[in-house]
Design a protein around this motif. Sequence first.
Motif, PDB file in Angstrom:
ATOM      1  N   GLU A  78      -6.646  -3.300  -7.983  1.00 29.95           N
ATOM      2  CA  GLU A  78      -6.117  -2.977  -6.659  1.00 29.95           C
ATOM      3  C   GLU A  78      -5.221  -4.108  -6.167  1.00 29.95           C
ATOM      4  N   TRP A  79      -4.113  -3.743  -5.530  1.00 30.68           N
ATOM      5  CA  TRP A  79      -3.293  -4.724  -4.822  1.00 30.68           C
ATOM      6  C   TRP A  79      -2.557  -4.051  -3.668  1.00 30.68           C
ATOM      7  N   ARG A  80      -2.131  -4.876  -2.724  1.00 26.28           N
ATOM      8  CA  ARG A  80      -1.359  -4.396  -1.574  1.00 26.28           C
ATOM      9  C   ARG A  80      -0.040  -5.149  -1.531  1.00 26.28           C
ATOM     10  N   ASP A  81       1.033  -4.434  -1.244  1.00 26.27           N
ATOM     11  CA  ASP A  81       2.360  -5.034  -1.221  1.00 26.27           C
ATOM     12  C   ASP A  81       3.248  -4.144  -0.358  1.00 26.27           C
ATOM     13  N   HIS A  82       4.467  -4.581  -0.146  1.00 29.59           N
ATOM     14  CA  HIS A  82       5.430  -3.697   0.491  1.00 29.59           C
ATOM     15  C   HIS A  82       6.654  -3.602  -0.395  1.00 29.59           C
ATOM     16  N   GLY A  83       7.388  -2.502  -0.267  1.00 30.49           N
ATOM     17  CA  GLY A  83       8.491  -2.305  -1.190  1.00 30.49           C
ATOM     18  C   GLY A  83       9.486  -1.261  -0.731  1.00 30.49           C
ATOM     19  N   ILE A  84      10.529  -1.093  -1.550  1.00 31.05           N
ATOM     20  CA  ILE A  84      11.634  -0.176  -1.304  1.00 31.05           C
ATOM     21  C   ILE A  84      11.491   1.004  -2.259  1.00 31.05           C
ATOM     22  N   LEU A  85      11.423   2.198  -1.704  1.00 32.28           N
ATOM     23  CA  LEU A  85      11.313   3.385  -2.542  1.00 32.28           C
ATOM     24  C   LEU A  85      12.629   3.641  -3.272  1.00 32.28           C
ATOM     25  N   LEU A  86      12.543   3.749  -4.598  1.00 35.85           N
ATOM     26  CA  LEU A  86      13.736   3.996  -5.409  1.00 35.85           C
ATOM     27  C   LEU A  86      13.885   5.473  -5.754  1.00 35.85           C
ATOM     28  N   THR A  87      12.812   6.079  -6.265  1.00 35.03           N
ATOM     29  CA  THR A  87      12.867   7.492  -6.650  1.00 35.03           C
ATOM     30  C   THR A  87      11.540   8.158  -6.324  1.00 35.03           C
ATOM     31  N   MET A  88      11.605   9.483  -6.179  1.00 37.71           N
ATOM     32  CA  MET A  88      10.416  10.300  -5.995  1.00 37.71           C
ATOM     33  C   MET A  88      10.602  11.602  -6.753  1.00 37.71           C
ATOM     34  N   VAL A 136       1.297   9.548  -5.636  1.00 34.27           N
ATOM     35  CA  VAL A 136       0.903   9.720  -4.241  1.00 34.27           C
ATOM     36  C   VAL A 136       0.285  11.099  -4.101  1.00 34.27           C
ATOM     37  N   ARG A 137      -1.009  11.156  -3.827  1.00 34.59           N
ATOM     38  CA  ARG A 137      -1.683  12.435  -3.630  1.00 34.59           C
ATOM     39  C   ARG A 137      -1.138  13.087  -2.356  1.00 34.59           C
ATOM     40  N   GLY A 138      -0.746  14.335  -2.473  1.00 33.80           N
ATOM     41  CA  GLY A 138      -0.160  15.032  -1.339  1.00 33.80           C
ATOM     42  C   GLY A 138       1.259  14.597  -1.031  1.00 33.80           C
ATOM     43  N   GLN A 152      11.550   9.032   1.131  1.00 36.96           N
ATOM     44  CA  GLN A 152      12.987   9.144   0.922  1.00 36.96           C
ATOM     45  C   GLN A 152      13.516   7.843   0.309  1.00 36.96           C
ATOM     46  N   PRO A 153      14.473   7.936  -0.627  1.00 34.69           N
ATOM     47  CA  PRO A 153      15.022   6.724  -1.233  1.00 34.69           C
ATOM     48  C   PRO A 153      15.489   5.722  -0.177  1.00 34.69           C
ATOM     49  N   GLY A 154      15.139   4.466  -0.398  1.00 38.72           N
ATOM     50  CA  GLY A 154      15.500   3.415   0.537  1.00 38.72           C
ATOM     51  C   GLY A 154      14.446   3.118   1.575  1.00 38.72           C
ATOM     52  N   ALA A 155      13.440   3.983   1.705  1.00 43.01           N
ATOM     53  CA  ALA A 155      12.406   3.771   2.715  1.00 43.01           C
ATOM     54  C   ALA A 155      11.626   2.494   2.418  1.00 43.01           C
ATOM     55  N   GLN A 156      11.284   1.789   3.477  1.00 39.95           N
ATOM     56  CA  GLN A 156      10.464   0.582   3.375  1.00 39.95           C
ATOM     57  C   GLN A 156       9.013   1.002   3.579  1.00 39.95           C
ATOM     58  N   LEU A 157       8.154   0.681   2.612  1.00 38.85           N
ATOM     59  CA  LEU A 157       6.788   1.182   2.623  1.00 38.85           C
ATOM     60  C   LEU A 157       5.768   0.054   2.510  1.00 38.85           C
ATOM     61  N   ASP A 158       4.646   0.249   3.163  1.00 38.13           N
ATOM     62  CA  ASP A 158       3.450  -0.567   2.927  1.00 38.13           C
ATOM     63  C   ASP A 158       2.619   0.190   1.898  1.00 38.13           C
ATOM     64  N   LEU A 159       2.208  -0.491   0.845  1.00 32.74           N
ATOM     65  CA  LEU A 159       1.630   0.172  -0.321  1.00 32.74           C
ATOM     66  C   LEU A 159       0.275  -0.412  -0.695  1.00 32.74           C
ATOM     67  N   LEU A 160      -0.663   0.474  -0.993  1.00 32.88           N
ATOM     68  CA  LEU A 160      -1.937   0.082  -1.579  1.00 32.88           C
ATOM     69  C   LEU A 160      -2.048   0.805  -2.912  1.00 32.88           C
ATOM     70  N   GLY A 208      -1.829   4.609 -12.069  1.00 30.00           N
ATOM     71  CA  GLY A 208      -2.484   4.350 -10.795  1.00 30.00           C
ATOM     72  C   GLY A 208      -1.988   5.256  -9.676  1.00 30.00           C
ATOM     73  N   SER A 209      -2.547   5.063  -8.497  1.00 26.78           N
ATOM     74  CA  SER A 209      -2.192   5.868  -7.332  1.00 26.78           C
ATOM     75  C   SER A 209      -1.846   4.966  -6.162  1.00 26.78           C
ATOM     76  N   TYR A 210      -0.977   5.472  -5.310  1.00 26.98           N
ATOM     77  CA  TYR A 210      -0.548   4.747  -4.118  1.00 26.98           C
ATOM     78  C   TYR A 210      -1.093   5.419  -2.859  1.00 26.98           C
ATOM     79  N   GLN A 211      -1.485   4.608  -1.912  1.00 28.13           N
ATOM     80  CA  GLN A 211      -1.570   5.030  -0.522  1.00 28.13           C
ATOM     81  C   GLN A 211      -0.384   4.384   0.186  1.00 28.13           C
ATOM     82  N   VAL A 212       0.375   5.166   0.931  1.00 26.33           N
ATOM     83  CA  VAL A 212       1.609   4.658   1.516  1.00 26.33           C
ATOM     84  C   VAL A 212       1.590   4.797   3.031  1.00 26.33           C
TER      85      VAL A 212
END
Length: 242
Positions: free
Chosen positions: A2-12, A36-38, A49-57, A67-71
């Motif tokens: 497990e880790w927590r970080d923040h990042g820029i969404l590139l693709t979905m 990402v579930r759901g 959306q591409p470019g979105a700034q996210l807090d990630l677990l 692995g899986s993300y909670q965003v």
Amino acid sequence: MEWRDHGILLTMRRHGESAAIIDVFTEAHGRHAGVVRGGASRKIAPILQPGAQLDLLWRARLEDHIGSYQVEPLRSRAAAAMSGRMALAGLNAVTALLSFCLPEREEHGALYKRSEQLLDLLGQNDVWPLAYLRWELALLDDLGFGLDLSCCAATGATDGLIYVSPKSGRAVSRDGAGQWADRMLPLPPVMQGKGDASEDEIVEALGTTGYFLKERLAPALGNKPLPEARARLVDVLRAVAA
């Protein structure tokens, strides 16, 4: 794991009926994918959306699993990206190049900071082209293909530098180029932080950085073609300069 970080969404992309797989450029964990579930639901999909700034677990049973993300959204850049052709083309070029260039799960903290700062300038068309050029130079440098524009590769002179050697990536003066001048790439003053950074110069400089992206970086990644999104951005900038 497990880790927590923040990042820029590139693709979905969708995964199954309701999940999504996202590829995110994170500060401490590099380019990192996860489920990402759901993520394809009406509630979560607008966030991804591409470019979105996210807090990630991120969680996984083993480190090498996807692995899986909670965003959680930190800020969206969708409105800025839709403010004009340059902003949209710029967002697409940046996210496409990062997806193309970055190895998975390798930290690039300095490049992350630069990318975040660049994307925060979306919609500010008076400063975006120059900021983007500087970002491309930083991208090449961070990935081991940086240009040395400090002095002439042939003579050591620091004045009169007007070319870049396509072989070494070093600056070359008019005298140093000699009979090989027609084989050199242009070195407009904007690449050295000089002059008024006109749109014409920036487009010319992007022709030089584009050469090293295509002929040096891409072959090191398996000769994949550069993302078309970059060429579309250059076309937009060229139209502005015309």
